[in-house]
Design a protein around this motif. Structure first.
Motif, short mmCIF file in Angstrom:
data_model
loop_
_atom_site.label_atom_id
_atom_site.label_comp_id
_atom_site.label_asym_id
_atom_site.label_seq_id
_atom_site.Cartn_x
_atom_site.Cartn_y
_atom_site.Cartn_z
N VAL A 5 44.47 34.66 37.70
CA VAL A 5 44.84 35.88 36.99
C VAL A 5 45.86 36.72 37.75
CG1 VAL A 5 42.65 36.02 35.75
CG2 VAL A 5 42.92 37.24 37.92
N SER A 6 46.06 36.47 39.03
CA SER A 6 46.95 37.30 39.85
C SER A 6 48.41 37.03 39.53
CB SER A 6 46.67 37.07 41.33
OG SER A 6 46.98 35.76 41.69
N PHE A 7 49.24 38.06 39.76
CA PHE A 7 50.68 37.90 39.57
C PHE A 7 51.41 39.03 40.29
CE2 PHE A 7 49.07 40.05 35.71
CZ PHE A 7 49.80 41.24 35.73
N SER A 8 52.71 38.82 40.45
CA SER A 8 53.60 39.81 41.02
C SER A 8 54.84 39.88 40.14
CB SER A 8 53.99 39.40 42.45
OG SER A 8 54.95 40.28 42.97
N ALA A 9 55.27 41.09 39.78
CA ALA A 9 56.43 41.24 38.90
C ALA A 9 56.90 42.69 38.92
CB ALA A 9 56.06 40.83 37.47
N GLU A 19 57.99 46.94 42.25
CA GLU A 19 57.31 45.64 42.28
C GLU A 19 55.81 45.91 42.20
OE1 GLU A 19 57.31 41.42 42.38
OE2 GLU A 19 58.92 42.86 42.05
N PHE A 20 55.11 45.13 41.39
CA PHE A 20 53.68 45.32 41.18
C PHE A 20 52.94 44.04 41.52
CE2 PHE A 20 50.10 45.04 38.04
CZ PHE A 20 49.29 46.01 38.62
N GLU A 21 51.89 44.18 42.30
CA GLU A 21 51.03 43.06 42.68
C GLU A 21 49.70 43.23 41.96
OE1 GLU A 21 51.73 40.55 44.88
OE2 GLU A 21 53.74 41.31 45.33
N PHE A 22 49.36 42.27 41.11
CA PHE A 22 48.07 42.31 40.41
C PHE A 22 47.17 41.23 40.98
CE2 PHE A 22 45.29 40.93 36.89
CZ PHE A 22 44.59 42.11 36.71
N SER A 23 46.03 41.66 41.52
CA SER A 23 45.11 40.70 42.14
C SER A 23 43.92 40.39 41.25
CB SER A 23 44.62 41.25 43.47
OG SER A 23 43.87 42.43 43.25
N GLY A 24 43.69 41.22 40.23
CA GLY A 24 42.54 41.01 39.36
C GLY A 24 41.32 41.77 39.80
N ASP A 25 41.42 42.57 40.86
CA ASP A 25 40.28 43.37 41.31
C ASP A 25 39.92 44.42 40.26
OD1 ASP A 25 40.27 41.96 43.69
OD2 ASP A 25 41.42 43.47 44.78
N GLY A 26 38.65 44.76 40.19
CA GLY A 26 38.21 45.77 39.24
C GLY A 26 38.24 45.23 37.82
N THR A 27 38.43 46.13 36.87
CA THR A 27 38.48 45.77 35.45
C THR A 27 39.82 46.21 34.89
OG1 THR A 27 36.08 46.03 35.23
CG2 THR A 27 37.38 46.09 33.20
N THR A 28 40.50 45.29 34.25
CA THR A 28 41.83 45.56 33.71
C THR A 28 41.94 45.00 32.30
OG1 THR A 28 42.77 45.36 35.93
CG2 THR A 28 44.32 45.30 34.09
N VAL A 120 40.25 41.40 32.27
CA VAL A 120 40.09 40.71 33.54
C VAL A 120 39.11 41.53 34.37
CG1 VAL A 120 41.24 39.95 35.65
CG2 VAL A 120 42.40 39.73 33.44
N GLU A 121 38.03 40.88 34.80
CA GLU A 121 37.03 41.53 35.65
C GLU A 121 36.88 40.75 36.94
OE1 GLU A 121 33.46 41.82 33.30
OE2 GLU A 121 34.14 43.68 32.36
N GLU A 122 37.15 41.43 38.03
CA GLU A 122 36.98 40.84 39.37
C GLU A 122 37.58 39.44 39.46
OE1 GLU A 122 36.30 42.79 41.70
OE2 GLU A 122 35.49 44.42 40.50
N GLY A 123 38.81 39.31 39.00
CA GLY A 123 39.54 38.06 39.16
C GLY A 123 39.29 37.00 38.11
N ILE A 144 34.24 47.71 22.90
CA ILE A 144 32.85 47.20 22.80
C ILE A 144 32.58 46.20 23.92
CG2 ILE A 144 31.30 45.78 21.39
CD1 ILE A 144 32.62 47.18 18.92
N ALA A 145 33.54 45.31 24.17
CA ALA A 145 33.38 44.31 25.24
C ALA A 145 33.28 44.98 26.62
CB ALA A 145 34.53 43.31 25.22
N LEU A 146 33.91 46.12 26.80
CA LEU A 146 33.86 46.84 28.07
C LEU A 146 32.56 47.62 28.25
CD1 LEU A 146 37.50 48.25 28.22
CD2 LEU A 146 36.52 46.55 29.77
N SER A 147 31.89 47.91 27.15
CA SER A 147 30.67 48.74 27.19
C SER A 147 29.52 48.00 27.84
CB SER A 147 30.25 49.16 25.80
OG SER A 147 31.26 49.88 25.17
#
Length: 147
Positions: A5-9, A19-28, A120-123, A144-147
């Motif tokens: 799930v990670s990316f850089s763009a 520049e943004f680094e997405f690691s998938g940490d947390g909930t997105t 995306v939750e915790e990667g 609803i899915a986040l609840s």
């Protein structure tokens, strides 16, 4: 669903291109959209903006992703007063990784993002909704899915 799930763009947030680094940490919540300034994409991003407080209260960061240039996304963000990050996948690595690349062969466009929402939750991608280019994704289902 998604192997990595990670990316850089490049991205736009608060009027700045960085520049943004997405690691998938947390909930997105990641909202893929075909192209800035089109009617349905504009409506989709504005709908997400309207639901942004609720999504954040449910603990989610929100990111929009398209293959548009960061310069186009900066203008799109400003014109629509969007208060969440838009990521430029101009190299099309993210849409390929998430399996949401699509083409509109009848008009000669290839390698655009499908209209899709992921949680995306915790990667790990734990939710996906993909709809046709002329339909709006169901943000209520995401809530609803986040609840």
């Amino acid at each position: 669903m998604v192997n990595d799930v990670s990316f850089s763009a490049p991205s736009v947030l608060d009027g700045e291109i960085e520049e943004f680094e997405f690691s998938g940490d947390g909930t997105t919540v990641i909202a893929f959209f075909p192209g800035a300034f089109t009617e349905t994409c504009t409506n989709e991003m504005n709908n997400i903006q309207e639901e942004l407080d609720d999504l954040r209260l449910l603990g989610a960061e929100v990111i929009g992703v398209s293959v548009d240039t960061p310069f186009s996304l900066k203008e799109f963000t400003e014109q629509n007063d969007l208060d969440f990050r838009l990521v430029s996948d101009h190299e099309k690595h993210i849409i390929d990784s998430y399996g949401v690349s699509t083409s509109f062969d009848s008009i000669g466009f290839r390698g655009l993002a499908q209209r899709a929402l992921f949680i995306v939750e915790e990667g790990e991608a734990v939710y996906k909704e993909s709809v046709g280019p002329d339909r709006m994704p169901d943000v209520e289902s995401v809530k609803i899915a986040l609840s």
